[in-house]
Design an enzyme around this catalytic site. Sequence first.
Site, short mmCIF file in Angstrom:
data_model
loop_
_atom_site.label_atom_id
_atom_site.label_comp_id
_atom_site.label_asym_id
_atom_site.label_seq_id
_atom_site.Cartn_x
_atom_site.Cartn_y
_atom_site.Cartn_z
N GLU A 83 5.65 3.71 -8.93
CA GLU A 83 6.44 3.72 -7.81
C GLU A 83 5.70 3.21 -6.64
O GLU A 83 4.55 3.89 -5.89
CB GLU A 83 6.80 5.30 -7.51
N CYS A 105 7.64 5.49 1.60
CA CYS A 105 7.67 4.45 0.97
C CYS A 105 9.22 3.92 0.96
O CYS A 105 9.48 2.77 1.12
CB CYS A 105 7.30 4.39 -0.63
N LYS A 157 -5.77 12.22 -10.22
CA LYS A 157 -6.71 11.56 -9.13
C LYS A 157 -5.76 11.88 -7.62
O LYS A 157 -4.95 11.18 -7.52
CB LYS A 157 -7.19 10.32 -9.24
N GLU A 213 5.77 -3.82 4.95
CA GLU A 213 5.70 -2.43 4.84
C GLU A 213 4.87 -2.06 6.09
O GLU A 213 3.46 -2.09 5.85
CB GLU A 213 5.25 -1.79 3.67
#
Length: 555
Positions: A322, A356, A246, A453
Amino acid sequence: PTRSFTERHCREEEANKQKQWRQEEYLQCSLAPSCPPSLFALRGKHHNMYRGVYGYSNVAAAEDTITPPVKVEHTQLLIGGKFVDAASGKAFPTLDPRTGEVIAQVAEGDVEDVNRAVSAARKAFDEGPWPRMTAYERSKILLRFADLVDKHNDEIAAIETWDNGKPFEQSSKIEVPMLARVFRYYAGWADKIHGMTVPGDGSHHVQTLHEPIGVAGQIIPWNFPLLMLSWKLGPALACGNTVVLKTAEQTPLSALLVGRLLHEAGLPEGVVNIVSGFGPTAGAAIASHMDIDKVAFTGSTDVGKIILQLASKSNLKAVTLELGGKSPFIVCEDADVDQAVELAHFALFFNQGQCCCAGSRTFVHERVYDEFVEKAKARAIKRAVGDPFKSGIEQGPQVDSEQFKKILKFIKHGVESGATLQAGGDRFGSKGYYIQPTVFSDVKDDMLIATDEIFGPVQTILKFKNLDEVIARANNSRYGLAAGVFTQNLDTANRLMRALRVGSVWINCFDVFDATIPFGGYKMSGIGREKGIYSLNNYLQVKAVVTAIKNPAWL
């Protein structure tokens, strides 16, 4: 997903709301008399961008858009080796982040489409030639695909840049070549995956078989669509698995082009199926599907928790994750400041800060702190922002309006919490999702910009006194994805590389992503590793076979 697993929102409508968004208090505070006094004073005194004090007044680069040198050919789902419409007939718009305008309408896969894709993948695994093919034959198909990637390098890169906003030079010179490199790496592994003969305590012949796990569900993010595709498809295919992948709803186009090239290389029908769609529908269907044997996800930590929960509530499928990060970049007192500034700048601003493992907590020793801040500010102001198809551009737009708004809110919170805004802090230009390279100093550990983040071009610079202090502060995070260390002292490097609770430590470098190097996180930054030999374990089952031996000549 994959950076958000929120309720579906209409991206066209979001684009149309940009004019209204720009009228909100924060974006108008340099002009509006109603702006909060402290913020107005800070901006007026330190960085009135609209007056060009720090070089941000020239917005022409972001206003004039180049027509991409490519046409979108594939917008359907790829299921069973064929491009097909969604079962519902629905489609959603994918937008050009340079303007907010629609690039194409893309088939919107949901539960029924995931079921179709899983059925095709299961048939290809149980009845098709892929897992029964010799490993050498599989490797040749993967190598042919890598050659096709090289041949179509600029076409793939243009689609990636158009849909994502990253500089074309980055797509064409770094990411597409790395896509080919990763597949060549795993093509090399295909015929080197084997079990062992194990000595037993009795009269038995004991061997282990390393078998493909079956049908793998893979959910990739929008920040590095092609690289994340390669990190997941490469090992899965080398091990003989079939896949339902996906794409992120923000960036569905490049994977579909790559899917066509896989089949041109000779990949059998149903081995790789690609579904574009949204997290709560297509993503959740993959994570909870009873006939998927393993799921791999890259995205936010919050969504990773949902994936893990859905997997456990369904068939307890294997999961690798992850996830997010808030990586420290530590500049020691012996650092060459000019070099440290440049590397720290790259560690944070690469890919518009949408990484990330970005070095988003820049810890600088107090001895060099003031010099570092001034030079970091100057480097941010110098950063070339504009249309990512233009040569020399370092920073394009953020991926979409949701990310754009989120970053600006973080910047506002940083100002209001007392950090010093050294540069940037606002949108760049008047259209699209561009944000000025932003630098904060005097940042404290408990500020939101230092704990959460941001996923944008916002550098936060913190001061430290000694190694004991910076180790404790760097590790005081729910994340543990990566860290950077800049020092000329071998003892300092050795101490930090072992003390930092992260999955990757880059010493005097950053964002080195060779195909051979494993990548993954500690703590809430994920489960498992991608790339390198370690990722093969994600897609293999180990079977022990024990056979009784009568009158053995030896044991």
